[in-house]
Design a protein around this motif. Structure first.
Motif, short mmCIF file in Angstrom:
data_model
loop_
_atom_site.label_atom_id
_atom_site.label_comp_id
_atom_site.label_asym_id
_atom_site.label_seq_id
_atom_site.Cartn_x
_atom_site.Cartn_y
_atom_site.Cartn_z
N TYR A 36 -7.31 0.98 -1.85
CA TYR A 36 -7.38 -0.11 -2.83
C TYR A 36 -8.31 -1.20 -2.30
O TYR A 36 -8.39 -1.42 -1.09
CB TYR A 36 -6.00 -0.72 -3.07
CG TYR A 36 -5.05 0.22 -3.76
CD1 TYR A 36 -4.86 0.14 -5.14
CD2 TYR A 36 -4.36 1.19 -3.06
CE1 TYR A 36 -3.99 1.02 -5.79
CE2 TYR A 36 -3.50 2.07 -3.70
CZ TYR A 36 -3.32 1.97 -5.06
OH TYR A 36 -2.48 2.83 -5.69
N GLN A 41 -7.34 -2.93 -7.04
CA GLN A 41 -7.82 -1.80 -7.83
C GLN A 41 -7.92 -0.56 -6.94
O GLN A 41 -8.48 -0.63 -5.85
CB GLN A 41 -9.20 -2.09 -8.40
CG GLN A 41 -9.24 -3.26 -9.35
CD GLN A 41 -10.67 -3.68 -9.66
OE1 GLN A 41 -11.51 -3.78 -8.77
NE2 GLN A 41 -10.94 -3.91 -10.93
N GLN A 42 -7.37 0.55 -7.41
CA GLN A 42 -7.51 1.79 -6.66
C GLN A 42 -8.95 2.26 -6.77
O GLN A 42 -9.48 2.38 -7.87
CB GLN A 42 -6.58 2.86 -7.20
CG GLN A 42 -6.69 4.16 -6.43
CD GLN A 42 -5.83 5.27 -6.99
OE1 GLN A 42 -4.75 5.02 -7.51
NE2 GLN A 42 -6.31 6.49 -6.90
N ILE A 43 -9.58 2.51 -5.62
CA ILE A 43 -10.98 2.94 -5.64
C ILE A 43 -11.17 4.36 -5.11
O ILE A 43 -12.23 4.94 -5.28
CB ILE A 43 -11.88 1.97 -4.87
CG1 ILE A 43 -11.41 1.84 -3.43
CG2 ILE A 43 -11.94 0.61 -5.54
CD1 ILE A 43 -12.44 1.27 -2.52
#
Length: 89
Positions: A36, A41-43
């Motif tokens: 994250y 936000q999960q990337i």
């Protein structure tokens, strides 16, 4: 075999381009290892599969990601842990 679940600090940290993430599983378990950014936000999803008991190590390639703070989260069975990582370009 490991006696407990554990997420180790990534190495190197801080890192440039890629880093190694290691963890222990005392028993076979479904594993999710996610990255994250600093705003949550999960990337990336580095692992999403069942793994056997033992010591595991994966590489996260952060090519294309900006300099900054990242969080690695490990979920294995009921175990949850997270650690901070610093990407420096």
């Amino acid at each position: 075999l490991p006696q407990a679940y554990r997420l180790y600090p990534n190495a190197p940290n801080p890192f440039n381009a890629s880093t190694q993430i290691a963890f222990d599983l005392p028993e076979a378990a479904p594993v999710r290892l996610q990255i994250y950014n600093a705003v949550g936000q999960q990337i990336a999803e580095v692992v999403d599969q069942a793994l056997p008991a033992g010591h595991h190590q994966v590489t996260w390639d952060a090519t294309g990601q900006p300099t900054g703070l990242y969080i690695v989260r490990l979920a294995a069975g009921l175990y949850r842990e997270q650690r901070k990582m610093l990407l420096v370009r």
